[in-house]
Write an enzyme that holds these catalytic residues in place. Sequence first.
Site, short mmCIF file in Angstrom:
data_model
loop_
_atom_site.label_atom_id
_atom_site.label_comp_id
_atom_site.label_asym_id
_atom_site.label_seq_id
_atom_site.Cartn_x
_atom_site.Cartn_y
_atom_site.Cartn_z
N ASP A 99 96.15 -57.21 -67.69
CA ASP A 99 97.31 -56.49 -67.16
C ASP A 99 97.95 -57.37 -66.08
O ASP A 99 98.74 -58.26 -66.39
CB ASP A 99 96.80 -55.15 -66.61
N PHE A 148 99.11 -46.06 -70.25
CA PHE A 148 97.70 -46.25 -69.93
C PHE A 148 96.88 -45.96 -71.17
O PHE A 148 97.00 -44.89 -71.78
CB PHE A 148 97.28 -45.34 -68.77
P1 5GP Z 1 94.15 -56.63 -64.30
O1 5GP Z 1 93.24 -57.19 -63.26
O2 5GP Z 1 94.56 -57.65 -65.35
O3 5GP Z 1 95.32 -55.92 -63.71
O4 5GP Z 1 93.35 -55.46 -65.01
C1 5GP Z 1 92.50 -55.67 -66.04
C2 5GP Z 1 91.53 -54.53 -66.19
O5 5GP Z 1 92.13 -53.29 -65.85
C3 5GP Z 1 91.14 -54.40 -67.65
O6 5GP Z 1 89.99 -55.14 -67.90
C4 5GP Z 1 90.90 -52.93 -67.79
O7 5GP Z 1 89.55 -52.66 -67.46
C5 5GP Z 1 91.80 -52.30 -66.76
N1 5GP Z 1 93.01 -51.78 -67.40
C6 5GP Z 1 94.27 -52.30 -67.36
N2 5GP Z 1 95.13 -51.55 -68.06
C7 5GP Z 1 94.39 -50.54 -68.58
C8 5GP Z 1 94.70 -49.43 -69.44
O8 5GP Z 1 95.83 -49.21 -69.91
N3 5GP Z 1 93.66 -48.61 -69.77
C9 5GP Z 1 92.39 -48.81 -69.32
N4 5GP Z 1 91.45 -47.94 -69.71
N5 5GP Z 1 92.07 -49.84 -68.51
C10 5GP Z 1 93.06 -50.69 -68.15
#
Ligand code: 5GP
Length: 170
Positions: A99, A148
Amino acid sequence: MDKKVLIPRERIRERVQELGVRLSEDYRGKEPVLIGILNGVVFFFVELVMAMSIPLRIDFIKASSYGSSMTSSGKIRLLKGLSLHVKNQDLILVEDIVDTGLTLKHILDNLRTQEPASIKICALIDKKERRKQPINLDYCGFTVNEGFLVGYGLDFNEQYRYLPDICVIE
Ligand code: 5GP
């Protein structure tokens, strides 16, 4: 909470098969270490490994997650590191969703200190639009722009991981 199916089970299965075949071609003659980032990755990880046809090893990392919030705090803690020694090894980092990229950036910085021969990233879902860290995904299942996601291992407050489809919470 209302949920809508975004990517059905069959479509996931097909796409993960394709990724497994590509990885096997790209890593033929090598013995990569696939590193899963717990917990959301578990369904994807098992299905991906089983779609591969070359010798490989597996290991896991656990980073602190979103907790009960839907937005990244930007503060990442490693709760479990690698068990294998990965110096001079070819690593494939397997992640559920990228993300903002903050989690992966933190993990990559940590892995690089262990002097692997190479590191590639394989993510099930790319949420490109919210990226804060420039991270290039070498292998990617699906690109999703908003919402989400839950199901196929992904949770909201530890709920919905068991769902076979990837759904969006409305
Ligand atoms: P980042 O550090 O890239 O912002 O977040 C990555 C982590 O956030 C992913 O490994 C996941 O665990 C969580 N995450 C990001 N978007 C989502 C989503 O739409 N649903 C869920 N369940 N987890 C998410």
